[in-house]
Scaffold this motif. Sequence first.
Motif, mmCIF file in Angstrom:
data_model
loop_
_atom_site.group_PDB
_atom_site.id
_atom_site.type_symbol
_atom_site.label_atom_id
_atom_site.label_comp_id
_atom_site.label_asym_id
_atom_site.label_seq_id
_atom_site.Cartn_x
_atom_site.Cartn_y
_atom_site.Cartn_z
ATOM 1 N N MET A 36 0.510 -0.951 -0.226
ATOM 2 C CA MET A 36 -0.232 0.020 0.376
ATOM 3 C C MET A 36 1.235 1.195 -0.069
ATOM 4 S SD MET A 36 -3.447 -1.049 0.608
ATOM 5 C CE MET A 36 -4.231 -2.704 0.159
ATOM 6 N N THR A 37 0.715 2.248 -0.984
ATOM 7 C CA THR A 37 1.056 3.252 -0.652
ATOM 8 C C THR A 37 0.325 4.626 -0.220
ATOM 9 O OG1 THR A 37 -0.235 4.145 -2.751
ATOM 10 C CG2 THR A 37 2.542 3.539 -2.913
ATOM 11 N N ASP A 38 1.502 5.148 0.913
ATOM 12 C CA ASP A 38 0.789 5.901 1.704
ATOM 13 C C ASP A 38 0.437 7.095 0.494
ATOM 14 O OD1 ASP A 38 1.520 4.394 3.568
ATOM 15 O OD2 ASP A 38 2.891 6.090 4.612
ATOM 16 N N THR A 39 -0.739 8.192 1.248
ATOM 17 C CA THR A 39 -1.039 9.392 0.224
ATOM 18 C C THR A 39 -1.108 10.780 1.367
ATOM 19 O OG1 THR A 39 -2.384 10.157 -1.997
ATOM 20 C CG2 THR A 39 -3.058 8.314 -0.248
ATOM 21 N N ASN A 40 -0.342 11.288 0.979
ATOM 22 C CA ASN A 40 -0.862 12.599 1.370
ATOM 23 C C ASN A 40 -2.388 13.670 0.751
ATOM 24 O OD1 ASN A 40 0.791 13.650 3.010
ATOM 25 N ND2 ASN A 40 2.169 13.814 1.544
ATOM 26 N N THR A 41 -3.063 12.730 -0.011
ATOM 27 C CA THR A 41 -4.437 13.329 -0.463
ATOM 28 C C THR A 41 -5.470 13.236 0.320
ATOM 29 O OG1 THR A 41 -2.886 12.737 -2.921
ATOM 30 C CG2 THR A 41 -6.300 13.454 -3.115
ATOM 31 N N SER A 42 -5.934 13.521 0.692
ATOM 32 C CA SER A 42 -7.047 12.830 1.709
ATOM 33 C C SER A 42 -8.500 12.431 -0.032
ATOM 34 C CB SER A 42 -8.472 14.015 1.749
ATOM 35 O OG SER A 42 -10.039 13.887 2.685
ATOM 36 N N GLU A 43 -8.417 10.664 0.687
ATOM 37 C CA GLU A 43 -9.992 10.338 0.063
ATOM 38 C C GLU A 43 -10.387 10.260 0.209
ATOM 39 O OE1 GLU A 43 -7.116 6.883 -0.661
ATOM 40 O OE2 GLU A 43 -8.014 6.464 1.293
ATOM 41 N N ARG A 44 -11.846 9.403 0.218
ATOM 42 C CA ARG A 44 -13.275 9.128 -0.068
ATOM 43 C C ARG A 44 -13.446 7.947 0.105
ATOM 44 N NH1 ARG A 44 -17.616 12.774 -3.427
ATOM 45 N NH2 ARG A 44 -16.456 11.138 -4.564
ATOM 46 N N SER A 45 -14.101 7.250 1.107
ATOM 47 C CA SER A 45 -15.096 5.487 1.422
ATOM 48 C C SER A 45 -16.593 5.724 1.264
ATOM 49 C CB SER A 45 -13.512 5.505 2.367
ATOM 50 O OG SER A 45 -14.130 3.682 2.074
ATOM 51 N N LEU A 46 -17.224 4.655 0.717
ATOM 52 C CA LEU A 46 -18.271 4.586 0.656
ATOM 53 C C LEU A 46 -18.594 3.552 2.316
ATOM 54 C CD1 LEU A 46 -21.105 2.520 -0.044
ATOM 55 C CD2 LEU A 46 -21.466 4.742 -0.542
ATOM 56 N N VAL A 47 -18.916 3.726 3.200
ATOM 57 C CA VAL A 47 -19.436 2.975 4.564
ATOM 58 C C VAL A 47 -20.865 2.807 3.700
ATOM 59 C CG1 VAL A 47 -19.391 3.021 6.662
ATOM 60 C CG2 VAL A 47 -17.689 3.944 5.716
ATOM 61 N N LEU A 48 -21.365 1.458 4.216
ATOM 62 C CA LEU A 48 -22.953 1.303 4.644
ATOM 63 C C LEU A 48 -22.292 0.369 6.181
ATOM 64 C CD1 LEU A 48 -23.750 -0.587 1.416
ATOM 65 C CD2 LEU A 48 -24.095 1.392 2.412
ATOM 66 N N ILE A 49 -23.602 0.879 6.859
ATOM 67 C CA ILE A 49 -24.317 0.452 8.370
ATOM 68 C C ILE A 49 -25.059 -0.446 7.453
ATOM 69 C CG2 ILE A 49 -25.132 0.395 10.617
ATOM 70 C CD1 ILE A 49 -23.301 3.091 9.981
ATOM 71 N N LYS A 50 -25.340 -2.231 7.411
ATOM 72 C CA LYS A 50 -25.819 -3.123 6.968
ATOM 73 C C LYS A 50 -27.013 -3.381 8.039
ATOM 74 C CE LYS A 50 -22.457 -5.230 4.779
ATOM 75 N NZ LYS A 50 -21.318 -6.669 4.131
ATOM 76 N N PRO A 51 -28.234 -3.882 6.880
ATOM 77 C CA PRO A 51 -29.767 -3.663 7.853
ATOM 78 C C PRO A 51 -29.229 -4.972 9.015
ATOM 79 C CG PRO A 51 -29.651 -4.814 5.453
ATOM 80 C CD PRO A 51 -28.400 -4.426 5.803
ATOM 81 N N ASP A 52 -28.272 -5.549 10.179
ATOM 82 C CA ASP A 52 -28.317 -5.916 10.962
ATOM 83 C C ASP A 52 -27.915 -4.851 11.974
ATOM 84 O OD1 ASP A 52 -25.494 -5.747 9.479
ATOM 85 O OD2 ASP A 52 -24.969 -7.818 11.197
ATOM 86 N N GLY A 53 -26.450 -4.213 11.712
ATOM 87 C CA GLY A 53 -26.284 -2.554 12.690
ATOM 88 C C GLY A 53 -27.487 -2.319 12.436
ATOM 89 N N PHE A 54 -28.747 -1.593 11.837
ATOM 90 C CA PHE A 54 -29.626 -0.410 11.648
ATOM 91 C C PHE A 54 -30.142 -0.771 12.622
ATOM 92 C CE2 PHE A 54 -33.309 2.186 10.531
ATOM 93 C CZ PHE A 54 -33.346 2.544 10.186
ATOM 94 N N ARG A 55 -30.818 -1.822 11.935
ATOM 95 C CA ARG A 55 -31.852 -2.767 13.167
ATOM 96 C C ARG A 55 -31.700 -2.950 14.394
ATOM 97 N NH1 ARG A 55 -33.022 -6.175 9.219
ATOM 98 N NH2 ARG A 55 -31.466 -7.712 9.518
ATOM 99 N N ARG A 56 -30.620 -3.066 15.036
ATOM 100 C CA ARG A 56 -29.846 -3.087 16.263
ATOM 101 C C ARG A 56 -29.316 -1.540 16.966
ATOM 102 N NH1 ARG A 56 -24.615 -6.817 16.260
ATOM 103 N NH2 ARG A 56 -25.029 -6.502 18.528
ATOM 104 N N GLY A 57 -29.801 -0.949 16.078
ATOM 105 C CA GLY A 57 -29.487 0.481 17.063
ATOM 106 C C GLY A 57 -27.820 1.126 16.764
ATOM 107 N N LEU A 58 -26.822 0.428 16.099
ATOM 108 C CA LEU A 58 -26.264 0.131 16.400
ATOM 109 C C LEU A 58 -25.055 2.027 14.902
ATOM 110 C CD1 LEU A 58 -24.246 -2.571 16.443
ATOM 111 C CD2 LEU A 58 -24.239 -2.024 17.807
ATOM 112 N N THR A 59 -26.561 2.488 14.271
ATOM 113 C CA THR A 59 -25.879 3.356 13.817
ATOM 114 C C THR A 59 -25.079 4.360 14.098
ATOM 115 O OG1 THR A 59 -27.502 2.783 12.692
ATOM 116 C CG2 THR A 59 -26.132 4.817 11.833
ATOM 117 N N GLY A 60 -25.598 4.490 15.390
ATOM 118 C CA GLY A 60 -24.749 6.428 15.896
ATOM 119 C C GLY A 60 -23.076 5.625 16.700
ATOM 120 N N GLU A 61 -23.020 4.300 17.358
ATOM 121 C CA GLU A 61 -22.033 3.648 17.614
ATOM 122 C C GLU A 61 -20.501 3.652 15.747
ATOM 123 O OE1 GLU A 61 -20.776 3.131 20.210
ATOM 124 O OE2 GLU A 61 -19.155 1.971 19.437
#
Length: 144
Positions: free
Chosen positions: A1-26
């Motif tokens: 993996m190369t290190d980078t100073n450039t800001s990057e973006r990632s797509l995160v999903l809190i899946k249905p199990d996490g949503f149902r269990r109230g873990l979105t905030g965590e």
Amino acid sequence: MTDTNTSERSLVLIKPDGFRRGLTGEVIRRIEAKGYTLAALAIVTPTREQLAAHYAEHEGKPFYEPLLDFMSSGPVTAAVIEGQECIRGFRSLAGATKPTDAAPGTIRGDLGRKWAGTVDENIVHGSDSPESAEREIGIWFPEL
Ligand code: DAT
Ligand code: MG
């Protein structure tokens, strides 16, 4: 993996199990505590088409149909996070794919476990490369 100073973006999903269990905030708390910032946030009930596009790389695998069934079983929270090396950094926060193997201290290790069923329910998704991130952001946030 190369290190980078450039800001990057990632797509995160809190899946249905996490949503149902109230873990979105965590999960969001851990992302912010790490120092990444939120660029977009939405609660979405995914369509089959969105999920097929998102998981195209897994089409044909034994867990593919159960994965789509699971992912369409309820709302998810989709987020775009930002920061230097956040793609690799979020994968590190998330931990190993299987919650049983994920190290304590990680999202999947602390909050997930093995349940009955074919597919591994593991609370979060995070993009695995800059190319995947841009592709996935286009699926969940076409306006960005
Ligand atoms: P990750 O989410 O860690 O990037 P992946 O892209 O290989 O993992 O797989 C996508 C999801 O599919 C994963 O989060 C859980 C499920 N999955 C992967 N491999 C599996 C397997 N061997 N058995 C059951 N479910 C699996
Ligand atoms: Mg993946």
